[in-house]
Write a protein that holds these residues in place. Structure first.
Motif, PDB file in Angstrom:
ATOM      1  N   TRP A 321     -26.281  -7.481   0.213  1.00  0.00           N
ATOM      2  CA  TRP A 321     -27.414  -6.478  -0.685  1.00  0.00           C
ATOM      3  C   TRP A 321     -26.321  -6.516  -1.174  1.00  0.00           C
ATOM      4  N   GLN A 322     -25.424  -5.375  -0.380  1.00  0.00           N
ATOM      5  CA  GLN A 322     -25.064  -4.507  -1.900  1.00  0.00           C
ATOM      6  C   GLN A 322     -23.311  -4.324  -1.780  1.00  0.00           C
ATOM      7  N   ALA A 323     -22.360  -4.369  -2.084  1.00  0.00           N
ATOM      8  CA  ALA A 323     -21.395  -4.296  -1.999  1.00  0.00           C
ATOM      9  C   ALA A 323     -20.564  -3.166  -3.052  1.00  0.00           C
ATOM     10  N   PHE A 324     -19.684  -2.551  -2.410  1.00  0.00           N
ATOM     11  CA  PHE A 324     -18.839  -1.614  -3.703  1.00  0.00           C
ATOM     12  C   PHE A 324     -17.993  -1.432  -2.465  1.00  0.00           C
ATOM     13  N   ALA A 325     -16.902  -0.068  -3.996  1.00  0.00           N
ATOM     14  CA  ALA A 325     -15.261   0.123  -3.011  1.00  0.00           C
ATOM     15  C   ALA A 325     -15.537   1.683  -3.060  1.00  0.00           C
ATOM     16  N   VAL A 326     -15.390   2.267  -2.385  1.00  0.00           N
ATOM     17  CA  VAL A 326     -15.074   3.559  -2.501  1.00  0.00           C
ATOM     18  C   VAL A 326     -13.631   4.796  -2.918  1.00  0.00           C
ATOM     19  N   PHE A 327     -13.331   5.116  -3.200  1.00  0.00           N
ATOM     20  CA  PHE A 327     -12.184   6.263  -3.961  1.00  0.00           C
ATOM     21  C   PHE A 327     -13.010   7.639  -2.796  1.00  0.00           C
ATOM     22  N   LEU A 328     -11.314   7.356  -1.966  1.00  0.00           N
ATOM     23  CA  LEU A 328     -11.521   8.788  -0.788  1.00  0.00           C
ATOM     24  C   LEU A 328     -10.481   9.490  -1.326  1.00  0.00           C
ATOM     25  N   PRO A 329     -10.668  10.633  -0.673  1.00  0.00           N
ATOM     26  CA  PRO A 329      -9.903  12.137  -1.450  1.00  0.00           C
ATOM     27  C   PRO A 329      -9.153  12.323  -0.320  1.00  0.00           C
ATOM     28  N   VAL A 330      -7.959  11.464  -0.250  1.00  0.00           N
ATOM     29  CA  VAL A 330      -7.129  11.433   0.588  1.00  0.00           C
ATOM     30  C   VAL A 330      -5.513  10.478   0.405  1.00  0.00           C
ATOM     31  N   ARG A 331      -4.555  10.471   0.616  1.00  0.00           N
ATOM     32  CA  ARG A 331      -3.296   9.937   0.103  1.00  0.00           C
ATOM     33  C   ARG A 331      -2.617   9.403   1.390  1.00  0.00           C
ATOM     34  N   SER A 332      -1.676   8.593   1.219  1.00  0.00           N
ATOM     35  CA  SER A 332      -1.791   7.493   3.153  1.00  0.00           C
ATOM     36  C   SER A 332       0.098   7.850   2.466  1.00  0.00           C
ATOM     37  N   VAL A 333       1.168   7.728   3.420  1.00  0.00           N
ATOM     38  CA  VAL A 333       1.944   7.005   3.005  1.00  0.00           C
ATOM     39  C   VAL A 333       2.645   5.407   2.549  1.00  0.00           C
ATOM     40  N   GLY A 334       2.964   5.142   2.423  1.00  0.00           N
ATOM     41  CA  GLY A 334       3.345   3.264   2.389  1.00  0.00           C
ATOM     42  C   GLY A 334       4.736   3.504   1.779  1.00  0.00           C
ATOM     43  N   VAL A 335       4.731   1.766   2.294  1.00  0.00           N
ATOM     44  CA  VAL A 335       6.372   0.874   1.427  1.00  0.00           C
ATOM     45  C   VAL A 335       6.028   0.225   0.685  1.00  0.00           C
ATOM     46  N   GLN A 336       6.081   0.650  -0.757  1.00  0.00           N
ATOM     47  CA  GLN A 336       5.941  -0.507  -1.498  1.00  0.00           C
ATOM     48  C   GLN A 336       6.868  -1.075  -2.659  1.00  0.00           C
ATOM     49  N   GLY A 337       7.263  -2.293  -2.732  1.00  0.00           N
ATOM     50  CA  GLY A 337       8.984  -2.313  -3.026  1.00  0.00           C
ATOM     51  C   GLY A 337      10.270  -1.881  -2.583  1.00  0.00           C
ATOM     52  N   ASP A 338      10.220  -1.797  -1.597  1.00  0.00           N
ATOM     53  CA  ASP A 338      11.325  -0.994  -1.141  1.00  0.00           C
ATOM     54  C   ASP A 338      11.087   0.399  -1.766  1.00  0.00           C
ATOM     55  N   LYS A 339      10.626   1.166  -1.848  1.00  0.00           N
ATOM     56  CA  LYS A 339      10.197   1.830  -2.175  1.00  0.00           C
ATOM     57  C   LYS A 339       9.387   2.541  -1.008  1.00  0.00           C
ATOM     58  N   ARG A 340       9.295   3.861  -0.706  1.00  0.00           N
ATOM     59  CA  ARG A 340       8.081   5.200   0.380  1.00  0.00           C
ATOM     60  C   ARG A 340       6.653   5.323  -1.565  1.00  0.00           C
ATOM     61  N   THR A 341       5.962   4.857  -0.831  1.00  0.00           N
ATOM     62  CA  THR A 341       5.066   5.947  -1.560  1.00  0.00           C
ATOM     63  C   THR A 341       3.748   6.739  -1.237  1.00  0.00           C
ATOM     64  N   HIS A 342       3.330   7.879  -1.186  1.00  0.00           N
ATOM     65  CA  HIS A 342       2.180   8.421  -1.128  1.00  0.00           C
ATOM     66  C   HIS A 342       0.968   8.371  -2.419  1.00  0.00           C
ATOM     67  N   ILE A 376      -5.444  -6.385  -3.998  1.00  0.00           N
ATOM     68  CA  ILE A 376      -5.813  -5.121  -3.927  1.00  0.00           C
ATOM     69  C   ILE A 376      -4.583  -4.007  -4.571  1.00  0.00           C
ATOM     70  N   CYS A 377      -3.779  -3.920  -3.263  1.00  0.00           N
ATOM     71  CA  CYS A 377      -2.646  -3.579  -3.113  1.00  0.00           C
ATOM     72  C   CYS A 377      -1.484  -3.412  -4.212  1.00  0.00           C
ATOM     73  N   ASN A 378      -1.009  -5.167  -4.607  1.00  0.00           N
ATOM     74  CA  ASN A 378      -0.676  -5.317  -5.448  1.00  0.00           C
ATOM     75  C   ASN A 378      -1.023  -5.748  -7.247  1.00  0.00           C
ATOM     76  N   SER A 379      -2.377  -4.906  -7.149  1.00  0.00           N
ATOM     77  CA  SER A 379      -2.607  -4.886  -8.816  1.00  0.00           C
ATOM     78  C   SER A 379      -2.947  -3.683  -9.044  1.00  0.00           C
ATOM     79  N   VAL A 380      -3.567  -3.285  -8.192  1.00  0.00           N
ATOM     80  CA  VAL A 380      -4.372  -1.312  -8.278  1.00  0.00           C
ATOM     81  C   VAL A 380      -2.929  -0.812  -8.033  1.00  0.00           C
ATOM     82  N   GLN A 381      -2.565  -0.252  -9.534  1.00  0.00           N
ATOM     83  CA  GLN A 381      -0.694   0.763  -9.265  1.00  0.00           C
ATOM     84  C   GLN A 381      -1.756   2.149  -8.326  1.00  0.00           C
ATOM     85  N   GLY A 382      -1.029   3.039  -7.468  1.00  0.00           N
ATOM     86  CA  GLY A 382      -1.550   3.938  -6.902  1.00  0.00           C
ATOM     87  C   GLY A 382      -2.157   3.849  -5.853  1.00  0.00           C
ATOM     88  N   VAL A 383      -2.578   2.134  -5.086  1.00  0.00           N
ATOM     89  CA  VAL A 383      -3.133   2.443  -4.063  1.00  0.00           C
ATOM     90  C   VAL A 383      -2.192   1.632  -2.989  1.00  0.00           C
TER      91      VAL A 383
END
Ligand SMILES: Nc1ncnc2c1ncn2[C@@H]1O[C@H](COP(=O)(O)OP(=O)(O)OP(=O)(O)O)[C@@H](O)[C@H]1O
Length: 401
Positions: A321-342, A376-383
């Motif tokens: 019926w309906q599909a979409f994404a939501v941008f949340l007002p929080v950041r989380s810690v991750g590891v991308q390309g051997d680097k820590r991300t927030h 999404i994580c591979n192509s959208v910078q900052g997620v």
């Protein structure tokens, strides 16, 4: 049979003298239906039209065809012709009509019908409020002009909207600001048309549907009466009094699936008719918090496009019926390309529904979710994190704000 009974209304039922009565299994035996075949009086204390009511459609069919003896000879073509006559009788030959097009099914079908009736005395406006999806403006303007030949003015008011929304986090305040800006723009549009044609537009087309009419209708027993104003407020955020526009609502007796059928007869492209609903306040209610902060809107547009395109590629778009994404007002810690991300967290939501009144979350296959999340994580910078919303309506609403 299990049925849902609305609380607080049972005292009118079960009066002495009524014939057969039925009881709800989950409401301490209150009456949920009664019938008096002798006097041909029947009553239900639940909503047979709601998909969650088992055998609801059978109950309605039995009442209409067996009890009332009506026949199903109603045709959409007849309704179209009738509505065209009504529009032509309502709008005098020298009068002009405006219509705000959202790119959604309802306003597009309503505009196409009115255009068929009065031609280019209809003037449509599509507003880019800076809260649209990826390439939305180009996509809908293309359909309006190339496929539907509708006379549409596209107004880019993104700066106007976004500057008013700066720093605003409360969802209701966001909606009110957006509604008010829409009205300013429609008002300006009407003034420009007056200058051009020497006469102010007298009518406004709205894609009001029957569920909106039901929702605007107060419960019996209250002193209130049904008012069109309720819907127009709901629709465009309130119309300024000095516009004095009369409403044309050619779809107000139809449900969504019937609007789609009417659209097909009017040659609105099928792909367009199957579009998922999109809220008037746009991405403002999908970016939780301040929509102008950082590049939230841009990130959301990219995530949403990947999600929707993946749904299309998997052949699932029409089952949802309906599909979409939501941008949340929080950041989380991750590891991308051997680097820590927030970085940012986004949520994916997809629901099935018949009419938007109730909805169930859509159960994607594990592989689909895995692929989308990686993409999404591979192509959208900052997620760096993707979560899925697995709540139905109720208790949640479909949109997050
Ligand atoms: N970007 C826009 N430009 C012009 N008008 C708009 C825009 N967004 C919304 N509207 C107007 O506000 C109305 C209400 O918006 P909403 O998204 O709630 O629509 P709706 O009732 O679902 O109908 P639709 O299917 O046409 O979007 C629309 O029908 C349209 O008339």
């Amino acid at each position: 049979m299990e049925i849902e009974v609305k609380g607080g209304e049972s005292e009118i039922l079960g009066r002495e003298g009524w014939g057969e009565a039925g009881c709800g299994s989950e409401c301490s035996g209150c009456c949920c239906c009664f019938g008096e075949s002798g006097r041909r009086i029947y009553g239900l204390q639940y909503h047979p039209e709601v998909t969650h009511s088992p055998k609801g459609m059978e109950t309605l069919k039995h009442f209409l065809f067996d009890v009332c003896g009506v026949s199903a000879d109603w045709k959409m073509e007849d309704l179209m012709e009738e509505e065209i006559k009504v529009i032509n009788n309502t709008v005098a030959a020298d009068e002009h009509v405006i219509c705000a097009l959202s790119g959604g099914v309802d306003s597009t079908v309503a505009a196409t019908l009115v255009h068929k009736a009065i031609g280019d005395r209809l003037h449509c406006i599509f507003v880019d409020n800076g809260l649209l999806r990826y390439k939305e403006q180009e996509r809908v303007m293309d359909t309006f002009e190339r496929d539907l030949h509708l006379p549409v003015t596209c107004v880019d008011a993104s700066e106007q909207f976004l500057s008013q929304l700066k720093g605003v986090v409360d969802p209701e305040t966001k909606r009110k600001i957006i509604g008010k800006e829409f009205i300013n723009i429609f008002d300006q549009f009407a003034h420009e048309l007056e200058k051009k044609h020497g006469k102010k537009p007298a009518f406004l087309v709205q894609g009001t549907l029957y569920p909106d009419v039901i929702e605007s209708c107060p419960p019996p027993g209250t002193d209130r009466t049904h008012s069109h104003t309720i819907k127009s407020h709901h629709n465009v955020g309130g119309l300024p009094k000095d516009m004095k526009l009369k409403l044309i609502e050619p779809l107000k007796l139809l449900f969504k699936d019937e609007v789609r059928e009417l659209g097909r007869i009017l040659n609105v492209p099928v792909g367009f008719l199957k579009r998922h609903p999109f809220p008037g306040p746009g991405l403002a209610v999908r970016v939780l918090g301040d929509v102008t902060q950082g590049n939230a809107l841009e990130v959301l547009r990219q995530v949403d496009e990947i999600f929707i395109q993946s749904i299309r590629d998997a052949g699932l778009y029409d089952s949802i019926w309906q599909a979409f994404a939501v941008f949340l007002p929080v950041r989380s810690v991750g590891v991308q390309g051997d680097k820590r991300t927030h970085s940012h967290v986004v949520a994916l939501r997809a629901v099935t529904s018949q009419d938007g009144m109730t909805a169930d979350w859509f159960n994607f296959e594990h592989k689909f979710l895995d692929d989308v999340s990686r993409k999404i994580c591979n192509s959208v910078q900052g997620v760096n994190r993707v979560v899925q919303d697995i709540t139905s309506k109720p208790p949640s609403t479909i949109e997050w704000e």
